[in-house]
Design a protein around this motif. Sequence first.
Motif, mmCIF file in Angstrom:
data_model
loop_
_atom_site.group_PDB
_atom_site.id
_atom_site.type_symbol
_atom_site.label_atom_id
_atom_site.label_comp_id
_atom_site.label_asym_id
_atom_site.label_seq_id
_atom_site.Cartn_x
_atom_site.Cartn_y
_atom_site.Cartn_z
ATOM 1 N N CYS A 49 0.836 -1.206 0.000
ATOM 2 C CA CYS A 49 0.000 0.000 0.000
ATOM 3 C C CYS A 49 0.868 1.252 0.000
ATOM 4 C CB CYS A 49 -0.934 0.021 1.211
ATOM 5 S SG CYS A 49 -2.304 -1.146 1.143
ATOM 6 N N LEU B 36 1.077 4.070 -2.918
ATOM 7 C CA LEU B 36 0.757 5.461 -2.589
ATOM 8 C C LEU B 36 1.923 6.392 -2.884
ATOM 9 C CD1 LEU B 36 -1.255 5.035 0.722
ATOM 10 C CD2 LEU B 36 -2.140 5.808 -1.491
ATOM 11 N N ASN C 221 1.651 9.402 -5.477
ATOM 12 C CA ASN C 221 1.923 10.791 -5.083
ATOM 13 C C ASN C 221 2.897 11.478 -6.017
ATOM 14 O OD1 ASN C 221 0.199 10.960 -2.868
ATOM 15 N ND2 ASN C 221 1.728 10.125 -1.472
ATOM 16 N N LEU D 97 -7.129 11.409 -9.923
ATOM 17 C CA LEU D 97 -6.861 10.461 -8.849
ATOM 18 C C LEU D 97 -6.753 9.047 -9.407
ATOM 19 C CD1 LEU D 97 -6.581 10.101 -5.766
ATOM 20 C CD2 LEU D 97 -9.056 9.788 -5.691
ATOM 21 N N HIS D 98 -7.667 8.719 -10.317
ATOM 22 C CA HIS D 98 -7.692 7.398 -10.955
ATOM 23 C C HIS D 98 -6.368 7.129 -11.673
ATOM 24 C CE1 HIS D 98 -9.607 3.989 -13.038
ATOM 25 N NE2 HIS D 98 -9.014 4.436 -14.125
ATOM 26 N N PHE E 33 -3.427 6.604 -9.220
ATOM 27 C CA PHE E 33 -3.406 5.280 -8.602
ATOM 28 C C PHE E 33 -2.969 4.209 -9.595
ATOM 29 C CE2 PHE E 33 -5.897 7.080 -5.090
ATOM 30 C CZ PHE E 33 -5.201 6.535 -4.032
ATOM 31 N N LEU F 58 -7.178 0.488 -2.087
ATOM 32 C CA LEU F 58 -6.833 1.911 -2.030
ATOM 33 C C LEU F 58 -7.875 2.777 -2.732
ATOM 34 C CD1 LEU F 58 -2.974 1.755 -2.623
ATOM 35 C CD2 LEU F 58 -4.160 2.304 -0.487
ATOM 36 N N ILE F 59 -8.278 2.377 -3.944
ATOM 37 C CA ILE F 59 -9.250 3.224 -4.654
ATOM 38 C C ILE F 59 -10.628 3.148 -4.002
ATOM 39 C CG2 ILE F 59 -7.973 3.245 -6.827
ATOM 40 C CD1 ILE F 59 -9.993 1.238 -7.946
ATOM 41 N N ALA G 20 -11.079 2.873 -0.786
ATOM 42 C CA ALA G 20 -10.955 3.750 0.383
ATOM 43 C C ALA G 20 -11.051 5.222 -0.004
ATOM 44 C CB ALA G 20 -9.628 3.487 1.090
ATOM 45 N N CYS G 21 -10.748 5.535 -1.271
ATOM 46 C CA CYS G 21 -10.831 6.922 -1.747
ATOM 47 C C CYS G 21 -12.187 7.251 -2.352
ATOM 48 C CB CYS G 21 -9.720 7.185 -2.759
ATOM 49 S SG CYS G 21 -8.111 7.288 -1.986
ATOM 50 N N GLY G 22 -13.146 6.333 -2.234
ATOM 51 C CA GLY G 22 -14.506 6.663 -2.645
ATOM 52 C C GLY G 22 -15.049 5.956 -3.859
#
Length: 123
Positions: A41, A45, A49, A57-58, A61, A94-95, A97-99
Amino acid sequence: MPYSDGVVATSRFCPMELLSGDVELLAALNGEPLEDFVKDCKLQLAFANKATEQSSLHEAFIAGLMASVMEHQARSCKLTMKDYLLHMDTFSYLINACGVSADQVVRMYPKVLESVIHTIENH
């Protein structure tokens, strides 16, 4: 996320058709030690970043996913299907968790996996 006896069960989003083996289903589920999952993870990340601020965002990631898979390949000189699935599982958590909805993660999983495998094998 399911965690038992030091192992994180990561296959929540993985389509059942991608889980293989002539063993009981529970033995075929993806999973890895908690410390490896956390390391995966953090690596994804960190690479995400580094993506440009203009990327979505997509895209960030996916860049993190690709970079972590390539780093794994460079380190171990090979990738098994289980390796690919574990990286995809991490990406999926991860994605989510980001919505991104769980349903959407499940739908995109095989498409992103196919793209990652194709890119790595043609790299």
